[in-house]
Motif scaffolding. Structure first.
Motif, mmCIF file in Angstrom:
data_model
loop_
_atom_site.group_PDB
_atom_site.id
_atom_site.type_symbol
_atom_site.label_atom_id
_atom_site.label_comp_id
_atom_site.label_asym_id
_atom_site.label_seq_id
_atom_site.Cartn_x
_atom_site.Cartn_y
_atom_site.Cartn_z
ATOM 1 N N SER A 40 0.849 -1.187 0.000
ATOM 2 C CA SER A 40 0.000 0.000 0.000
ATOM 3 C C SER A 40 0.889 1.242 0.000
ATOM 4 N N GLY A 41 0.276 2.403 -0.189
ATOM 5 C CA GLY A 41 1.041 3.646 -0.178
ATOM 6 C C GLY A 41 1.766 3.872 1.133
ATOM 7 N N GLY A 42 1.063 3.592 2.246
ATOM 8 C CA GLY A 42 1.686 3.777 3.556
ATOM 9 C C GLY A 42 2.845 2.826 3.783
ATOM 10 N N ALA A 54 -1.838 12.386 -0.380
ATOM 11 C CA ALA A 54 -2.723 11.288 -0.802
ATOM 12 C C ALA A 54 -2.902 10.211 0.262
ATOM 13 N N LEU A 55 -2.545 10.491 1.514
ATOM 14 C CA LEU A 55 -2.754 9.518 2.580
ATOM 15 C C LEU A 55 -4.044 9.823 3.329
ATOM 16 N N ASP A 56 -4.703 8.767 3.811
ATOM 17 C CA ASP A 56 -5.915 8.992 4.598
ATOM 18 C C ASP A 56 -5.519 9.455 6.006
ATOM 19 N N PRO A 57 -6.488 9.957 6.791
ATOM 20 C CA PRO A 57 -6.154 10.541 8.101
ATOM 21 C C PRO A 57 -5.385 9.597 9.023
ATOM 22 N N ALA A 58 -5.718 8.303 9.014
ATOM 23 C CA ALA A 58 -5.034 7.358 9.900
ATOM 24 C C ALA A 58 -3.558 7.241 9.525
ATOM 25 N N LEU A 59 -3.283 7.162 8.240
ATOM 26 C CA LEU A 59 -1.898 7.054 7.792
ATOM 27 C C LEU A 59 -1.141 8.355 8.014
ATOM 28 N N ARG A 60 -1.835 9.479 7.854
ATOM 29 C CA ARG A 60 -1.194 10.769 8.135
ATOM 30 C C ARG A 60 -0.750 10.832 9.593
#
Length: 211
Positions: free
Chosen positions: A136-138, A164-170
């Motif tokens: 995945s991106g993360g 381009a990351l969702d809040p959890a990954l941020r």
């Protein structure tokens, strides 16, 4: 401490960076924020020795260096680029160990242990046999960070790490950067996300396009 003195860069008639003076204390986090066209990524590329500055110098711990000398010293700056730049035909383990093996000439036992320790720290131990297309991106971002850290650089730099990351990954990225700060790692974060920058940074550098 890294000191940047009189840094300038133009592309043709377009001045991107003009006479930038900057001090980055050891162990601190600098966030460079601003819209596209403000020279953020160019600054990072110059720092990594991937782009030649028109003028300016760097002083690292009292030693003056050009951007070319910064690049020549492989362990000064490690960069995690926005597109990660992983080698698709190499496994995660091979991506991380390539530079320590070829550049630092480390033996297999040393770089294998280093990768195991980094993988545990970054939560990617189960991914070492995987290939980039399976991630995945993360996960790719953490692999790219492990690859940069495997060279034991004095400075870690990131190009738009939350893009381009969702809040959890941020939040994971934010936690990771702050945990590295506790270990005394000097970090430079290029981002358009002012909120993220304020959450992590000791110092903010706001840039804008030069008219």
């Amino acid at each position: 401490m890294l000191q940047i003195k009189g840094l300038s860069k133009a592309f043709g008639n377009k001045q991107v960076i003009r006479q930038l003076d900057l001090d980055i204390p050891t162990g601190s986090i600098l966030a460079v924020v601003g819209p596209s066209g403000g020279g953020k990524t160019t600054f990072l590329r110059i720092l990594a020795g991937l782009e030649k500055a028109d003028a300016g110098s760097f002083v690292l711990d009292g030693k003056e260096m050009t951007s070319e000398e910064l690049k020549a010293e492989e362990q000064i700056v490690g960069v995690v680029f926005q597109d990660f730049q992983l080698f698709p035909h190499l496994s995660v383990f091979e991506n991380i160990t390539l530079a320590p093996k070829l550049v630092l000439k480390e033996d297999k036992a040393l770089y294998t242990k280093k990768v195991a320790d980094l993988a545990k720290t970054l939560g990617i131990s189960e991914l070492l046999d995987s290939y980039p297309f399976q991630l995945s991106g993360g996960q790719k971002q953490r692999v790219a960070l492990a690859r940069a850290m495997a060279m034991s650089p004095k400075i870690l730099a990131y190009d738009e790490p939350t893009s381009a990351l969702d809040p959890a990954l941020r939040q994971q990225v934010e936690d990771m950067i702050l945990s590295l700060k506790k270990e005394g790692v000097t970090q430079i974060v290029v981002t358009h996300d002012l909120t993220f920058a304020k959450n992590i940074a000791d110092h903010l550098l706001e840039v804008s396009p030069i008219i």
